[in-house]
Design a protein around this motif. Structure first.
Motif: not given
Length: 376
Positions: A101-122
């Motif tokens: 199963q996949v939870v997709s987290m779209p992000c802009p392709d002009t900047e790195g993934v946000s650690p805070a956004a990862i934490g919130a998704a988890l």
């Protein structure tokens, strides 16, 4: 011909020459070579002997990433994939078609993934066991920082699979500092400047034992590769490999160490990227990423708005000038991309800039402002 794509890359003559031999992969003279490769790769990854081990697999980066997903994520399990590029999109498909199963987290392709956004998704989804993250996206050239994301994953009590296919050997990372990482995966034909043909997962040995039976595929079972090594030795090979590619890889590793390892390789690639980034700007073109976000692997450039520009004729014009780049793009806005990795240096990048200028002039491209995507 100057090969400027993100892999396979330009290689040294000595590396290519190592392919020109017939080898029996199970021969006792080759077994030490294979065992050395596994140890050297583990050390480059910052792994700990006994705690981490190298699991090679025939094939491309998609093969080794699928194997890692199948091995470490149980069937029906859930992964979080932050995606800011095409290779994360491919990770989503690999995981989905493997029955995860996949939870997709779209992000802009002009900047790195946000650690805070990862934490919130988890925090929002306790069923997620793993984060599958692409270290370097070779569509745009953006870097996602596992040094920042990893502690967030660890604090949440989750695991991580790091797709470092186009970053390993150039971008710094040490598995010893990241116990949350089940596996770091990469291939031979990228920043280690060898020939394509084999993928590698540097993985935790305890997790390899715990995950036996997860894969649902004999070919893609990293735990089974580990069991083979325990039974028959680290120089043993489970199925017939691209053995000439392995011989070339061993030579390429010697060049890597002689150059000064990861720090030296990163410095050369970063200088390549700087020359290219500044060079295309001097031609009136717009790099896809600001320099502050630009990684060292590839410089992606907005296609110019001039109707005289078309990608394949541009690629052909560059090839006539001795420079070969990709004839496709996978960014959200039309672009072309130029690799900065391989056995190349600053003079090669200056040659590339001159060739780009000549190709644009040949095509009659005068309006070099960025072509933006059509409105949806």
């Amino acid at each position: 011909m100057l090969l400027l794509i993100p892999g396979p890359v330009q290689t040294r003559p000595e590396t290519r020459a190592a392919m020109a031999q017939d080898i029996a992969p199970w021969d006792n003279d080759f077994r030490p070579v294979y065992a050395e490769i596994r140890e050297m790769v583990r050390d480059i990854a910052g792994g700990v002997p006994g705690e981490h081990a190298t699991m090679p697999l025939q094939g491309c980066g998609h093969f080794i990433l699928e194997a890692a997903i199948r091995t470490f994520v149980p069937a029906g399990g859930t992964v979080l994939v932050p995606h800011n590029g095409a290779y994360a999109d491919r990770a989503i498909r690999l995981a989905t078609e493997a029955g995860r199963q996949v939870v997709s987290m779209p992000c802009p392709d002009t900047e790195g993934v946000s650690p805070a956004a990862i934490g919130a998704a988890l925090a929002a989804n306790p069923s997620i066991s793993h984060v599958v993250m692409v270290h370097n996206e070779t569509g745009s050239g953006i870097i996602n920082d596992p040094g920042a994301v990893g502690p967030v994953v660890r604090a949440a009590g989750r695991r991580m699979i790091l797709d470092s296919v186009s970053a390993f050997g150039a971008l710094p990372f040490a598995l010893a500092a990241h116990p949350e990482v089940d596996a770091l995966v990469f291939t031979s034909g990228k920043c280690l400047e060898a020939l394509p043909g084999s993928g590698y997962a540097v993985a935790r040995t305890d997790r390899l034992l715990d995950c036996a039976g997860n894969a649902g595929s004999w070919s893609f079972d990293l735990s089974d590769i580990y069991q083979q090594a325990l039974r028959a030795g680290w120089g043993s090979i489970r199925f017939t490999p691209a053995v000439q590619s392995l011989a070339a890889f061993r030579v390429a590793l010697d060049f890597f160490m002689a150059e000064g390892g990861q720090p030296a390789r990163l410095a050369r690639y970063r200088e390549n990227a700087r020359i290219l980034h500044e060079g295309v700007r001097s031609l009136g073109l717009t790099p896809y990423l600001d320099w502050a976000h630009q990684g060292p692997v590839i410089v992606t450039v907005h296609q110019p708005a001039d109707p005289a520009f078309a990608l394949q004729p541009f690629v052909d014009a560059l090839k006539r000038r001795g420079v070969l780049i990709s004839n496709f793009y996978n960014t959200r806005a039309p672009s072309f991309r130029v690799g900065c990795i391989g056995a190349i240096g600053p003079e090669d990048m200056r040659q590339a800039v001159a060739a780009i200028g000549g190709a644009l002039d040949e095509l009659g491209v005068r309006d070099r402002a960025a072509r933006m995507p059509a409105a949806a």
